[in-house]
Motif scaffolding. Structure first.
Motif, PDB file in Angstrom:
ATOM      1  N   GLN A  70       0.845  -1.104   0.006  1.00 22.61           N
ATOM      2  CA  GLN A  70       0.048   0.091  -0.285  1.00 22.61           C
ATOM      3  C   GLN A  70       0.873   1.247   0.037  1.00 22.61           C
ATOM      4  O   GLN A  70       0.567   2.359  -0.539  1.00 22.61           O
ATOM      5  N   SER A  71       2.081   1.333   0.974  1.00 24.76           N
ATOM      6  CA  SER A  71       2.794   2.471   0.728  1.00 24.76           C
ATOM      7  C   SER A  71       3.316   2.601  -0.799  1.00 24.76           C
ATOM      8  O   SER A  71       3.697   3.798  -1.006  1.00 24.76           O
ATOM      9  N   TYR A  72       3.720   1.621  -1.549  1.00 27.96           N
ATOM     10  CA  TYR A  72       4.140   1.733  -2.884  1.00 27.96           C
ATOM     11  C   TYR A  72       3.096   2.300  -3.557  1.00 27.96           C
ATOM     12  O   TYR A  72       3.548   3.535  -4.385  1.00 27.96           O
ATOM     13  N   TYR A  73       1.821   1.714  -3.519  1.00 29.43           N
ATOM     14  CA  TYR A  73       0.776   2.365  -4.464  1.00 29.43           C
ATOM     15  C   TYR A  73       0.437   3.945  -4.024  1.00 29.43           C
ATOM     16  O   TYR A  73       0.037   4.632  -5.045  1.00 29.43           O
ATOM     17  N   LEU A  74       0.663   4.004  -2.994  1.00 27.70           N
ATOM     18  CA  LEU A  74       0.168   5.439  -2.308  1.00 27.70           C
ATOM     19  C   LEU A  74       1.140   6.439  -2.816  1.00 27.70           C
ATOM     20  O   LEU A  74       0.610   7.510  -3.336  1.00 27.70           O
ATOM     21  N   ARG A  75       2.351   6.026  -2.621  1.00 25.60           N
ATOM     22  CA  ARG A  75       3.299   6.997  -3.276  1.00 25.60           C
ATOM     23  C   ARG A  75       3.464   7.193  -4.787  1.00 25.60           C
ATOM     24  O   ARG A  75       3.774   8.338  -5.197  1.00 25.60           O
ATOM     25  N   HIS A  76       3.428   6.088  -5.397  1.00 28.63           N
ATOM     26  CA  HIS A  76       3.691   6.185  -7.043  1.00 28.63           C
ATOM     27  C   HIS A  76       2.431   6.247  -7.782  1.00 28.63           C
ATOM     28  O   HIS A  76       2.371   6.958  -8.733  1.00 28.63           O
ATOM     29  N   ARG A  77       1.191   5.736  -7.117  1.00 29.68           N
ATOM     30  CA  ARG A  77      -0.061   5.754  -8.078  1.00 29.68           C
ATOM     31  C   ARG A  77      -1.095   6.462  -7.263  1.00 29.68           C
ATOM     32  O   ARG A  77      -2.231   6.959  -7.857  1.00 29.68           O
ATOM     33  N   GLY A  78      -0.892   7.049  -6.062  1.00 27.31           N
ATOM     34  CA  GLY A  78      -1.784   7.902  -5.607  1.00 27.31           C
ATOM     35  C   GLY A  78      -3.108   7.443  -4.726  1.00 27.31           C
ATOM     36  O   GLY A  78      -4.219   7.706  -4.556  1.00 27.31           O
ATOM     37  N   GLY A  79      -3.071   5.844  -4.686  1.00 31.14           N
ATOM     38  CA  GLY A  79      -4.275   5.118  -4.341  1.00 31.14           C
ATOM     39  C   GLY A  79      -3.875   3.794  -3.703  1.00 31.14           C
ATOM     40  O   GLY A  79      -2.658   3.553  -3.915  1.00 31.14           O
ATOM     41  N   SER A  80      -4.811   3.042  -3.137  1.00 29.13           N
ATOM     42  CA  SER A  80      -4.344   1.570  -2.935  1.00 29.13           C
ATOM     43  C   SER A  80      -4.194   0.726  -3.670  1.00 29.13           C
ATOM     44  O   SER A  80      -4.769   0.985  -4.914  1.00 29.13           O
ATOM     45  N   LEU A  81      -3.925  -0.401  -3.511  1.00 26.57           N
ATOM     46  CA  LEU A  81      -3.899  -1.536  -4.483  1.00 26.57           C
ATOM     47  C   LEU A  81      -5.171  -1.784  -5.266  1.00 26.57           C
ATOM     48  O   LEU A  81      -5.554  -1.681  -6.457  1.00 26.57           O
ATOM     49  N   SER A  82      -6.285  -1.891  -4.488  1.00 27.72           N
ATOM     50  CA  SER A  82      -7.631  -2.289  -5.009  1.00 27.72           C
ATOM     51  C   SER A  82      -8.131  -0.998  -5.689  1.00 27.72           C
ATOM     52  O   SER A  82      -8.828  -1.195  -6.621  1.00 27.72           O
ATOM     53  N   GLU A  83      -7.669   0.287  -5.109  1.00 29.64           N
ATOM     54  CA  GLU A  83      -8.109   1.483  -5.933  1.00 29.64           C
ATOM     55  C   GLU A  83      -7.657   1.725  -7.425  1.00 29.64           C
ATOM     56  O   GLU A  83      -8.288   2.007  -8.340  1.00 29.64           O
ATOM     57  N   VAL A  84      -6.401   1.397  -7.374  1.00 32.66           N
ATOM     58  CA  VAL A  84      -5.569   1.411  -8.677  1.00 32.66           C
ATOM     59  C   VAL A  84      -5.968   0.158  -9.554  1.00 32.66           C
ATOM     60  O   VAL A  84      -6.002   0.618 -10.684  1.00 32.66           O
ATOM     61  N   PHE A  85      -6.449  -1.002  -8.945  1.00 33.98           N
ATOM     62  CA  PHE A  85      -7.042  -2.027  -9.679  1.00 33.98           C
ATOM     63  C   PHE A  85      -8.105  -1.611 -10.790  1.00 33.98           C
ATOM     64  O   PHE A  85      -8.407  -1.874 -11.727  1.00 33.98           O
ATOM     65  N   TYR A  86      -8.991  -0.683 -10.149  1.00 35.27           N
ATOM     66  CA  TYR A  86     -10.213  -0.234 -10.683  1.00 35.27           C
ATOM     67  C   TYR A  86      -9.997   1.160 -11.286  1.00 35.27           C
ATOM     68  O   TYR A  86     -10.865   1.863 -12.018  1.00 35.27           O
ATOM     69  N   GLY A  87      -8.897   1.401 -11.400  1.00 34.91           N
ATOM     70  CA  GLY A  87      -8.565   2.686 -12.220  1.00 34.91           C
ATOM     71  C   GLY A  87      -8.712   3.792 -11.469  1.00 34.91           C
ATOM     72  O   GLY A  87      -9.166   5.048 -12.130  1.00 34.91           O
ATOM     73  N   LEU A  88      -8.541   4.014 -10.061  1.00 32.57           N
ATOM     74  CA  LEU A  88      -9.065   5.161  -9.328  1.00 32.57           C
ATOM     75  C   LEU A  88      -7.769   5.676  -8.575  1.00 32.57           C
ATOM     76  O   LEU A  88      -6.802   4.862  -8.373  1.00 32.57           O
ATOM     77  N   THR A  89      -7.921   6.946  -7.994  1.00 33.06           N
ATOM     78  CA  THR A  89      -6.675   7.546  -7.190  1.00 33.06           C
ATOM     79  C   THR A  89      -7.441   8.449  -6.099  1.00 33.06           C
ATOM     80  O   THR A  89      -8.412   8.983  -6.340  1.00 33.06           O
ATOM     81  N   ARG A  90      -6.439   8.878  -5.176  1.00 35.87           N
ATOM     82  CA  ARG A  90      -7.105   9.461  -4.315  1.00 35.87           C
ATOM     83  C   ARG A  90      -6.575  10.998  -4.444  1.00 35.87           C
ATOM     84  O   ARG A  90      -5.548  11.182  -4.931  1.00 35.87           O
ATOM     85  N   ILE A  91      -7.554  11.956  -4.320  1.00 32.51           N
ATOM     86  CA  ILE A  91      -7.045  13.496  -4.261  1.00 32.51           C
ATOM     87  C   ILE A  91      -7.850  14.059  -3.060  1.00 32.51           C
ATOM     88  O   ILE A  91      -8.876  13.602  -2.596  1.00 32.51           O
ATOM     89  N   SER A  92      -7.153  15.229  -2.531  1.00 30.80           N
ATOM     90  CA  SER A  92      -7.773  16.253  -1.514  1.00 30.80           C
ATOM     91  C   SER A  92      -8.778  16.945  -2.154  1.00 30.80           C
ATOM     92  O   SER A  92      -8.773  17.496  -3.260  1.00 30.80           O
ATOM     93  N   THR A  93      -9.783  17.151  -1.273  1.00 33.38           N
ATOM     94  CA  THR A  93     -10.968  17.868  -1.715  1.00 33.38           C
ATOM     95  C   THR A  93     -10.598  19.418  -1.711  1.00 33.38           C
ATOM     96  O   THR A  93     -11.312  20.185  -2.123  1.00 33.38           O
ATOM     97  N   ARG A  94      -9.190  19.746  -1.110  1.00 34.69           N
ATOM     98  CA  ARG A  94      -8.951  21.091  -0.872  1.00 34.69           C
ATOM     99  C   ARG A  94      -8.061  21.366  -2.063  1.00 34.69           C
ATOM    100  O   ARG A  94      -8.009  22.345  -2.696  1.00 34.69           O
ATOM    101  N   THR A  95      -6.945  20.529  -2.353  1.00 34.32           N
ATOM    102  CA  THR A  95      -5.697  20.917  -3.224  1.00 34.32           C
ATOM    103  C   THR A  95      -6.004  20.186  -4.245  1.00 34.32           C
ATOM    104  O   THR A  95      -5.052  20.260  -5.303  1.00 34.32           O
ATOM    105  N   GLN A  96      -6.914  19.216  -4.499  1.00 34.99           N
ATOM    106  CA  GLN A  96      -6.867  18.398  -5.765  1.00 34.99           C
ATOM    107  C   GLN A  96      -5.657  17.594  -6.064  1.00 34.99           C
ATOM    108  O   GLN A  96      -5.470  16.937  -7.027  1.00 34.99           O
ATOM    109  N   ASN A  97      -4.906  17.253  -4.850  1.00 31.15           N
ATOM    110  CA  ASN A  97      -3.888  16.365  -5.091  1.00 31.15           C
ATOM    111  C   ASN A  97      -3.544  15.587  -3.830  1.00 31.15           C
ATOM    112  O   ASN A  97      -4.112  15.890  -2.949  1.00 31.15           O
ATOM    113  N   LEU A  98      -2.730  14.649  -3.801  1.00 29.24           N
ATOM    114  CA  LEU A  98      -2.507  13.699  -2.516  1.00 29.24           C
ATOM    115  C   LEU A  98      -0.998  13.986  -1.919  1.00 29.24           C
ATOM    116  O   LEU A  98      -0.180  13.716  -2.785  1.00 29.24           O
ATOM    117  N   ASP A  99      -1.061  15.103  -0.887  1.00 28.43           N
ATOM    118  CA  ASP A  99       0.139  15.259  -0.288  1.00 28.43           C
ATOM    119  C   ASP A  99       0.787  14.195   0.380  1.00 28.43           C
ATOM    120  O   ASP A  99       0.223  13.284   0.919  1.00 28.43           O
TER     121      ASP A  99
END
Length: 320
Positions: A70-99
Protein backbone atom coordinates in the motif's frame (compact mmCIF):
# COMPACT_ATOMS: atom_id res chain seq x y z
CA UNK A 1 -3.99 -1.83 -17.27
CA UNK A 2 -5.82 -3.50 -14.39
CA UNK A 3 -8.93 -1.40 -14.91
CA UNK A 4 -9.19 -2.73 -18.46
CA UNK A 5 -9.01 -6.28 -17.15
CA UNK A 6 -11.88 -5.47 -14.82
CA UNK A 7 -13.93 -4.20 -17.81
CA UNK A 8 -14.19 -0.68 -16.46
CA UNK A 9 -15.23 1.97 -18.98
CA UNK A 10 -14.31 5.58 -18.32
CA UNK A 11 -15.66 8.84 -19.57
CA UNK A 12 -12.82 11.30 -19.88
CA UNK A 13 -15.19 14.18 -19.19
CA UNK A 14 -16.65 12.80 -15.97
CA UNK A 15 -14.09 12.61 -13.13
CA UNK A 16 -16.50 11.31 -10.50
CA UNK A 17 -16.45 7.49 -10.27
CA UNK A 18 -19.75 5.67 -10.00
CA UNK A 19 -20.92 4.12 -6.74
CA UNK A 20 -20.37 0.67 -8.25
CA UNK A 21 -16.68 1.34 -8.91
CA UNK A 22 -15.89 2.72 -5.47
CA UNK A 23 -17.81 -0.03 -3.68
CA UNK A 24 -16.08 -2.66 -5.84
CA UNK A 25 -12.70 -1.22 -4.81
CA UNK A 26 -13.68 -1.40 -1.13
CA UNK A 27 -14.91 -4.95 -1.58
CA UNK A 28 -11.67 -6.03 -3.23
CA UNK A 29 -9.61 -4.45 -0.47
CA UNK A 30 -11.55 -6.40 2.17
CA UNK A 31 -10.95 -9.62 0.20
CA UNK A 32 -7.16 -9.64 0.53
CA UNK A 33 -6.99 -10.50 4.25
CA UNK A 34 -9.29 -13.60 4.28
CA UNK A 35 -8.11 -14.83 0.85
CA UNK A 36 -4.43 -14.76 1.79
CA UNK A 37 -5.25 -16.31 5.15
CA UNK A 38 -6.99 -19.16 3.35
CA UNK A 39 -3.83 -19.72 1.32
CA UNK A 40 -1.75 -19.64 4.52
CA UNK A 41 -4.07 -22.22 6.12
CA UNK A 42 -3.68 -24.45 3.07
CA UNK A 43 0.11 -24.23 3.25
CA UNK A 44 0.07 -24.97 6.99
CA UNK A 45 -2.12 -28.00 6.34
CA UNK A 46 0.20 -29.60 3.82
CA UNK A 47 3.45 -28.49 5.51
CA UNK A 48 2.68 -27.78 9.19
CA UNK A 49 6.29 -27.92 10.27
CA UNK A 50 7.32 -25.28 7.73
CA UNK A 51 4.26 -23.02 7.57
CA UNK A 52 2.71 -23.63 11.00
CA UNK A 53 4.11 -20.40 12.44
CA UNK A 54 2.65 -18.48 9.51
CA UNK A 55 -0.82 -19.10 10.96
CA UNK A 56 0.18 -18.03 14.44
CA UNK A 57 1.78 -14.78 13.22
CA UNK A 58 -0.42 -14.26 10.17
CA UNK A 59 -1.66 -10.84 11.29
CA UNK A 60 1.89 -9.55 11.71
CA UNK A 61 3.04 -11.04 8.39
CA UNK A 62 0.05 -9.52 6.60
CA UNK A 63 0.72 -6.17 8.32
CA UNK A 64 4.24 -6.04 6.84
CA UNK A 65 3.08 -7.21 3.40
CA UNK A 66 0.17 -4.77 3.33
CA UNK A 67 2.37 -1.89 4.48
CA UNK A 68 4.92 -2.47 1.70
CA UNK A 69 2.29 -2.84 -1.04
CA UNK A 70 0.00 0.00 0.00
CA UNK A 71 2.84 2.43 0.69
CA UNK A 72 4.23 1.84 -2.81
CA UNK A 73 0.87 2.36 -4.50
CA UNK A 74 0.05 5.45 -2.45
CA UNK A 75 3.42 6.98 -3.14
CA UNK A 76 3.61 6.21 -6.87
CA UNK A 77 -0.03 5.86 -7.99
CA UNK A 78 -1.91 7.93 -5.42
CA UNK A 79 -4.26 5.17 -4.24
CA UNK A 80 -4.46 1.76 -2.64
CA UNK A 81 -3.90 -1.44 -4.63
CA UNK A 82 -7.63 -2.13 -4.94
CA UNK A 83 -8.36 1.46 -6.00
CA UNK A 84 -5.64 1.43 -8.66
CA UNK A 85 -6.91 -1.95 -9.83
CA UNK A 86 -10.23 -0.29 -10.68
CA UNK A 87 -8.52 2.74 -12.23
CA UNK A 88 -9.07 5.09 -9.27
CA UNK A 89 -6.81 7.41 -7.30
CA UNK A 90 -7.10 9.59 -4.20
CA UNK A 91 -7.08 13.39 -4.23
CA UNK A 92 -7.65 16.03 -1.58
CA UNK A 93 -10.98 17.81 -1.65
CA UNK A 94 -9.06 21.02 -0.93
CA UNK A 95 -5.90 20.88 -3.08
CA UNK A 96 -6.96 18.33 -5.74
CA UNK A 97 -3.82 16.25 -5.14
CA UNK A 98 -2.51 13.74 -2.59
CA UNK A 99 0.27 15.26 -0.49
CA UNK A 100 2.58 13.43 1.91
CA UNK A 101 0.29 14.04 4.86
CA UNK A 102 -2.60 12.46 2.97
CA UNK A 103 -0.39 9.51 2.04
CA UNK A 104 0.63 8.93 5.65
CA UNK A 105 -2.93 9.13 7.01
CA UNK A 106 -4.19 6.91 4.18
CA UNK A 107 -1.50 4.34 4.98
CA UNK A 108 -2.47 4.31 8.66
CA UNK A 109 -6.15 3.81 7.79
CA UNK A 110 -5.43 1.14 5.15
CA UNK A 111 -2.84 -0.87 7.10
CA UNK A 112 -2.57 -0.11 10.82
CA UNK A 113 -6.27 0.42 11.60
CA UNK A 114 -7.39 -2.97 10.12
CA UNK A 115 -4.57 -4.72 11.99
CA UNK A 116 -5.63 -3.22 15.30
CA UNK A 117 -9.27 -4.03 14.54
CA UNK A 118 -8.48 -7.70 13.83
CA UNK A 119 -6.50 -7.90 17.07
CA UNK A 120 -9.39 -6.33 18.99
CA UNK A 121 -11.84 -8.83 17.49
CA UNK A 122 -9.60 -11.72 18.54
CA UNK A 123 -9.36 -10.37 22.06
CA UNK A 124 -13.10 -9.84 22.31
CA UNK A 125 -13.77 -13.38 21.13
CA UNK A 126 -11.25 -14.76 23.62
CA UNK A 127 -12.83 -12.82 26.50
CA UNK A 128 -16.28 -13.99 25.46
CA UNK A 129 -15.13 -17.62 25.33
CA UNK A 130 -13.42 -17.30 28.71
CA UNK A 131 -16.59 -15.89 30.24
CA UNK A 132 -18.77 -18.64 28.75
CA UNK A 133 -16.35 -21.32 30.01
CA UNK A 134 -16.41 -19.99 33.56
CA UNK A 135 -12.98 -18.37 33.59
CA UNK A 136 -12.60 -15.00 35.36
CA UNK A 137 -12.98 -11.94 33.11
CA UNK A 138 -12.85 -8.35 34.33
CA UNK A 139 -15.92 -6.15 34.09
CA UNK A 140 -14.17 -3.71 31.76
CA UNK A 141 -13.46 -6.49 29.28
CA UNK A 142 -17.04 -7.72 29.47
CA UNK A 143 -18.23 -4.17 28.88
CA UNK A 144 -16.10 -3.95 25.74
CA UNK A 145 -17.57 -7.19 24.38
CA UNK A 146 -21.01 -5.59 24.64
CA UNK A 147 -20.16 -2.06 23.47
CA UNK A 148 -18.01 -2.84 20.41
CA UNK A 149 -20.83 -4.54 18.42
CA UNK A 150 -22.93 -1.38 18.83
CA UNK A 151 -20.02 0.77 17.66
CA UNK A 152 -19.58 -1.52 14.66
CA UNK A 153 -23.27 -1.19 13.82
CA UNK A 154 -23.06 2.60 14.15
CA UNK A 155 -20.09 2.73 11.79
CA UNK A 156 -21.92 0.59 9.22
CA UNK A 157 -24.86 3.00 9.46
CA UNK A 158 -22.54 5.95 8.79
CA UNK A 159 -21.13 4.10 5.77
CA UNK A 160 -24.62 3.52 4.42
CA UNK A 161 -25.43 7.21 4.88
CA UNK A 162 -22.25 8.16 3.00
CA UNK A 163 -23.20 5.79 0.17
CA UNK A 164 -26.61 7.44 -0.14
CA UNK A 165 -25.24 11.00 -0.13
CA UNK A 166 -22.57 10.08 -2.68
CA UNK A 167 -25.13 8.35 -4.90
CA UNK A 168 -27.37 11.41 -4.70
CA UNK A 169 -24.49 13.68 -5.66
CA UNK A 170 -24.55 15.51 -2.33
CA UNK A 171 -21.45 14.14 -0.62
CA UNK A 172 -17.92 14.46 -2.06
CA UNK A 173 -16.93 10.90 -1.16
CA UNK A 174 -18.54 7.52 -0.42
CA UNK A 175 -16.41 6.64 2.61
CA UNK A 176 -16.57 8.13 6.11
CA UNK A 177 -12.83 7.45 6.45
CA UNK A 178 -12.03 9.42 3.29
CA UNK A 179 -14.44 12.11 4.45
CA UNK A 180 -12.53 12.43 7.73
CA UNK A 181 -9.24 12.71 5.79
CA UNK A 182 -10.72 15.28 3.37
CA UNK A 183 -10.03 12.92 0.46
CA UNK A 184 -12.09 11.61 -2.42
CA UNK A 185 -11.64 9.25 -5.36
CA UNK A 186 -11.26 10.20 -9.00
CA UNK A 187 -10.16 8.40 -12.15
CA UNK A 188 -6.49 7.53 -12.51
CA UNK A 189 -4.79 9.00 -15.59
CA UNK A 190 -4.03 6.23 -18.08
CA UNK A 191 -0.31 5.53 -18.49
CA UNK A 192 0.85 3.51 -21.46
CA UNK A 193 3.96 1.37 -21.28
CA UNK A 194 7.01 3.35 -22.45
CA UNK A 195 9.20 0.37 -23.32
CA UNK A 196 9.10 -2.92 -25.21
CA UNK A 197 11.09 -6.15 -25.16
CA UNK A 198 13.18 -4.79 -28.05
CA UNK A 199 13.97 -1.70 -26.00
CA UNK A 200 15.05 -3.92 -23.11
CA UNK A 201 17.51 -5.97 -25.15
CA UNK A 202 18.68 -2.80 -26.90
CA UNK A 203 19.71 -1.31 -23.58
CA UNK A 204 17.16 1.49 -23.77
CA UNK A 205 15.41 0.57 -20.53
CA UNK A 206 16.77 -0.31 -17.13
CA UNK A 207 16.34 -3.86 -15.87
CA UNK A 208 15.04 -2.53 -12.54
CA UNK A 209 12.27 -0.65 -14.35
CA UNK A 210 11.24 -3.78 -16.22
CA UNK A 211 11.25 -5.93 -13.07
CA UNK A 212 9.22 -3.33 -11.19
CA UNK A 213 6.60 -3.19 -13.94
CA UNK A 214 6.34 -6.98 -14.18
CA UNK A 215 6.03 -7.31 -10.40
CA UNK A 216 3.27 -4.70 -10.19
CA UNK A 217 1.29 -6.24 -13.06
CA UNK A 218 1.61 -9.66 -11.39
CA UNK A 219 0.39 -8.18 -8.11
CA UNK A 220 -2.65 -6.62 -9.78
CA UNK A 221 -3.51 -9.86 -11.56
CA UNK A 222 -3.10 -11.68 -8.24
CA UNK A 223 -5.70 -9.31 -6.78
CA UNK A 224 -8.18 -10.54 -9.36
CA UNK A 225 -7.19 -14.16 -8.62
CA UNK A 226 -7.73 -13.66 -4.87
CA UNK A 227 -11.14 -12.16 -5.53
CA UNK A 228 -12.00 -15.22 -7.61
CA UNK A 229 -10.92 -17.52 -4.75
CA UNK A 230 -13.14 -15.61 -2.31
CA UNK A 231 -16.11 -15.89 -4.68
CA UNK A 232 -15.47 -19.59 -5.20
CA UNK A 233 -15.35 -20.31 -1.47
CA UNK A 234 -18.54 -18.35 -0.78
CA UNK A 235 -20.57 -19.90 -3.58
CA UNK A 236 -23.28 -21.98 -1.92
CA UNK A 237 -24.23 -24.35 -4.73
CA UNK A 238 -21.18 -25.06 -6.81
CA UNK A 239 -22.12 -28.64 -7.69
CA UNK A 240 -20.04 -31.79 -7.68
CA UNK A 241 -17.66 -30.55 -10.40
CA UNK A 242 -16.12 -28.00 -8.04
CA UNK A 243 -15.45 -30.44 -5.21
CA UNK A 244 -11.81 -31.35 -4.74
CA UNK A 245 -10.92 -35.03 -4.23
CA UNK A 246 -10.64 -36.14 -0.61
CA UNK A 247 -6.94 -36.64 0.22
CA UNK A 248 -5.69 -39.82 1.83
CA UNK A 249 -5.47 -39.85 5.63
CA UNK A 250 -1.92 -39.19 6.90
CA UNK A 251 -0.06 -42.29 8.07
CA UNK A 252 0.24 -42.99 11.79
CA UNK A 253 3.57 -42.00 13.35
CA UNK A 254 5.48 -43.37 16.32
CA UNK A 255 3.82 -41.07 18.85
CA UNK A 256 0.31 -42.03 17.74
CA UNK A 257 1.06 -45.65 18.62
CA UNK A 258 2.85 -44.65 21.82
CA UNK A 259 -0.14 -42.64 23.13
CA UNK A 260 -2.89 -44.82 21.72
CA UNK A 261 -5.91 -44.72 24.04
CA UNK A 262 -4.26 -42.47 26.66
CA UNK A 263 -3.62 -38.78 27.24
CA UNK A 264 -0.02 -37.85 26.29
CA UNK A 265 0.16 -35.51 29.29
CA UNK A 266 -1.15 -37.54 32.25
CA UNK A 267 -0.65 -40.96 30.55
CA UNK A 268 -4.08 -42.05 31.78
CA UNK A 269 -7.32 -42.92 30.00
CA UNK A 270 -8.92 -39.76 28.59
CA UNK A 271 -11.22 -37.81 30.85
CA UNK A 272 -13.43 -35.73 28.52
CA UNK A 273 -11.38 -36.53 25.38
CA UNK A 274 -10.42 -33.38 23.49
CA UNK A 275 -8.40 -33.18 20.29
CA UNK A 276 -6.17 -30.41 18.95
CA UNK A 277 -7.37 -29.77 15.41
CA UNK A 278 -3.86 -28.69 14.35
CA UNK A 279 -2.21 -32.03 15.16
CA UNK A 280 -5.06 -34.49 15.77
CA UNK A 281 -3.75 -35.78 19.12
CA UNK A 282 -6.32 -36.41 21.86
CA UNK A 283 -5.92 -35.30 25.49
CA UNK A 284 -7.92 -34.92 28.66
CA UNK A 285 -9.77 -31.62 28.53
CA UNK A 286 -8.27 -30.21 31.75
CA UNK A 287 -4.77 -31.42 30.86
CA UNK A 288 -4.64 -29.79 27.44
CA UNK A 289 -6.37 -26.54 28.44
CA UNK A 290 -3.94 -26.04 31.32
CA UNK A 291 -1.00 -26.81 29.05
CA UNK A 292 -2.08 -24.53 26.18
CA UNK A 293 -2.68 -21.59 28.50
CA UNK A 294 1.04 -21.71 29.30
CA UNK A 295 2.77 -23.05 26.18
CA UNK A 296 0.51 -22.31 23.13
CA UNK A 297 1.66 -25.39 21.23
CA UNK A 298 0.80 -29.08 20.88
CA UNK A 299 2.70 -31.07 23.53
CA UNK A 300 3.53 -33.86 21.06
CA UNK A 301 4.09 -32.21 17.67
CA UNK A 302 5.04 -28.74 18.97
CA UNK A 303 2.79 -27.14 16.31
CA UNK A 304 1.42 -23.69 17.36
CA UNK A 305 -2.03 -24.08 18.94
CA UNK A 306 -4.43 -22.29 21.28
CA UNK A 307 -7.55 -23.25 23.21
CA UNK A 308 -9.56 -22.12 20.17
CA UNK A 309 -8.11 -25.11 18.28
CA UNK A 310 -9.62 -27.67 20.68
CA UNK A 311 -12.37 -30.02 19.52
CA UNK A 312 -14.49 -32.08 21.93
CA UNK A 313 -14.71 -35.78 20.99
CA UNK A 314 -17.90 -37.68 21.82
CA UNK A 315 -18.01 -41.47 22.10
CA UNK A 316 -19.68 -44.12 24.23
CA UNK A 317 -16.69 -44.45 26.57
CA UNK A 318 -16.58 -40.79 27.66
CA UNK A 319 -16.08 -40.20 31.37
CA UNK A 320 -17.71 -36.86 32.02
Amino acid sequence: MAAKGAHITQNSIEARPSIFEVVAADSLNSTFYPALKRIANFLATIKPGTFGHLIRYYDEAYLVFNWVVQSYYLRHRGGSLSEVFYGLTRISTRTQNLDRSGQRWSLLCLVVAPYLYHKLEQRLQQWKDDYENGRPVSQNKLLLTKVVPYLRTYFEGVKLFQYITYLAGIGPTHSPVLRALNLTLTYLAEEEESWTIRDLFGGQVKLATMLSTVMLRTLELSAFFLQFIEWWQNEANMGDLSKLPVPNAPPADFNSEKYKGICPLCLQRWLIPTAISISGYVYCYRCIVTYLQKENKCPVTKYPATVNDLVRIFDDDDDV
